[in-house]
Design a protein around this motif. Structure first.
Motif, short mmCIF file in Angstrom:
data_model
loop_
_atom_site.label_atom_id
_atom_site.label_comp_id
_atom_site.label_asym_id
_atom_site.label_seq_id
_atom_site.Cartn_x
_atom_site.Cartn_y
_atom_site.Cartn_z
N VAL A 97 -6.65 -45.45 28.89
CA VAL A 97 -7.30 -44.17 28.49
C VAL A 97 -6.41 -42.95 29.00
CG1 VAL A 97 -9.49 -42.66 28.82
CG2 VAL A 97 -9.53 -45.29 28.80
N ALA A 98 -5.89 -42.93 29.97
CA ALA A 98 -4.90 -41.89 30.47
C ALA A 98 -3.69 -42.09 29.79
CB ALA A 98 -4.71 -42.32 31.93
N GLN A 125 6.43 -26.84 30.59
CA GLN A 125 6.16 -26.75 32.12
C GLN A 125 4.70 -26.13 32.50
OE1 GLN A 125 8.37 -27.66 34.31
NE2 GLN A 125 7.35 -26.72 36.04
N ARG A 126 4.34 -25.09 31.73
CA ARG A 126 3.01 -24.71 31.90
C ARG A 126 2.21 -25.86 31.89
NH1 ARG A 126 0.49 -20.55 32.99
NH2 ARG A 126 -1.67 -20.04 32.35
N LEU A 127 2.22 -26.80 30.98
CA LEU A 127 1.22 -27.89 31.12
C LEU A 127 1.14 -28.51 32.56
CD1 LEU A 127 1.58 -29.10 27.67
CD2 LEU A 127 -0.77 -28.19 28.50
N ARG A 128 2.42 -28.98 33.01
CA ARG A 128 2.49 -29.71 34.15
C ARG A 128 1.84 -29.11 35.44
NH1 ARG A 128 8.33 -30.02 32.68
NH2 ARG A 128 8.71 -31.90 31.20
N GLU A 129 2.09 -27.86 35.30
CA GLU A 129 1.44 -26.85 36.58
C GLU A 129 0.03 -26.43 36.42
OE1 GLU A 129 4.03 -23.61 36.61
OE2 GLU A 129 5.91 -24.82 37.23
N HIS A 130 -0.42 -26.54 35.02
CA HIS A 130 -1.71 -25.85 34.99
C HIS A 130 -2.91 -26.61 34.00
CE1 HIS A 130 -0.38 -22.00 36.95
NE2 HIS A 130 0.64 -22.29 36.11
N CYS A 131 -2.58 -27.88 33.79
CA CYS A 131 -3.65 -28.59 33.04
C CYS A 131 -3.72 -29.88 33.27
CB CYS A 131 -3.04 -28.45 31.38
SG CYS A 131 -4.05 -29.20 30.19
N SER A 132 -4.72 -30.70 33.33
CA SER A 132 -5.07 -31.89 33.93
C SER A 132 -6.20 -32.50 33.03
CB SER A 132 -5.65 -31.67 35.10
OG SER A 132 -5.11 -30.94 36.20
N PHE A 133 -6.06 -33.84 32.96
CA PHE A 133 -7.12 -34.51 32.34
C PHE A 133 -7.79 -35.53 33.39
CE2 PHE A 133 -8.15 -38.64 30.35
CZ PHE A 133 -9.31 -38.16 29.40
N HIS A 134 -9.09 -35.49 33.22
CA HIS A 134 -10.02 -36.47 34.27
C HIS A 134 -10.81 -37.31 33.49
CE1 HIS A 134 -8.05 -35.04 37.99
NE2 HIS A 134 -7.82 -33.87 37.55
N LEU A 135 -11.33 -38.24 34.51
CA LEU A 135 -12.30 -39.17 33.77
C LEU A 135 -13.49 -39.33 34.70
CD1 LEU A 135 -9.99 -41.74 32.62
CD2 LEU A 135 -11.45 -40.69 30.92
#
Length: 285
Positions: A97-98, A125-135
């Motif tokens: 899934v991840a 770079q902004r995604l690496r620092e400010h965005c996540s995906f969780h389950l």
């Protein structure tokens, strides 16, 4: 005050997840969640390429990128978190899934018509620092079993046989005989997978008769009882053991780190949603 944007895939989460998390992170400003369709209702494949992914994954990836970096006219949030359920078809392959999300984000970054390579790298770079995906695993309702009062708020008419403080709710199972015994007539919650299905069991607790033709007024509804259970959920029940609920624990750890506050539930996080390093596409993938 740091701004947090949630992207959710469930009706209950759309209304209830912000106040639920706000109780543990009062210093954050949570905006109204964005809502997208889930992509985990069917079993996913461990293959690369857009044709191997449900379209919902690519839509999610695009939404995550747009929310994290809305361009010159939008306000950049401090953190964007997309949250989906693992669901039973994928409960044994969280890494797949991840991986689907990771590949979809990479593909979106590679195929989007950026005005320049520099701009592409800025967004990356902004995604690496400010965005996540969780389950959440296998689905949101599993965590209600860590707090009996949450089940009552959800509308349960009978006590649960599942002790969510002793059981790792992310490996949910019930042995409640009345729920599992063969039924003599159709009941909407009596699906073949119901022993490991926290929502089906909650439907039974709320409406043991399960008559589809004559719905009970106590029937479980995500937008009503589910929201009531989630808004005031005591997460400490499901997270009481440091080795339990690793996916939910990853969510809390990520929020605490991004907001620079103490983690309310330290312990073992899930490797699939707490990875860091040079190859990361998001904060945790």
């Amino acid at each position: 005050m740091k701004k947090v944007v949630l992207i959710v895939t469930g009706e209950c989460e759309r209304t209830g997840l912000v106040p639920s998390l706000q109780r543990y992170f009062p210093s954050a400003e949570f905006t109204r969640p964005l809502f997208l369709d889930s992509f985990t209702s069917s079993r996913l494949k461990l293959t690369e390429g857009p044709r191997s992914r449900p379209r919902q994954v690519d839509r999610l990836a695009a939404a995550m990128v747009a929310a994290t970096d809305p361009g010159r006219t939008g306000e950049r949030p401090d953190l964007v978190i997309a949250v989906d359920d693992v669901e039973l078809p994928n409960v044994d392959q969280v890494d797949v899934v991840a991986s689907q999300v990771r590949e979809a984000v990479k593909q979106h970054l590679a195929s989007h018509p950026w005005p320049s390579a520099r701009r592409q790298e800025q967004v990356t770079q902004r995604l690496r620092e400010h965005c996540s995906f969780h389950l959440l695993c296998p689905m949101l309702e599993a965590y209600f079993y860590g707090e009996p009062s949450a089940l009552t708020r959800a509308g349960a008419q009978r006590p649960s046989s599942v002790d969510g403080r002793a059981l790792d709710v992310e490996d949910f199972i019930t042995h409640d005989p009345p729920f599992l015994e063969p039924v003599d007539k159709a009941k909407y919650w009596a699906t073949p997978d119901r022993q490991r299905h926290p929502k089906r069991y909650l439907q039974f607790l709320c409406d043991p008769e399960g008559d589809e033709q004559n719905p009970s007024p106590t029937r479980y509804r995500e937008t009503q009882g589910g929201v009531k259970a989630l808004r005031e959920l005591d997460w400490s029940g499901a997270l009481s053991e440091e080795a339990h609920a690793r996916l939910a624990r990853s969510l809390f750890a990520d929020l605490a780190a991004a907001l620079e506050v103490d983690n309310p539930f330290p312990g073992t996080c899930h490797a699939a949603t707490s990875a860091h390093g040079s190859g990361a596409v998001l904060r945790n993938l």
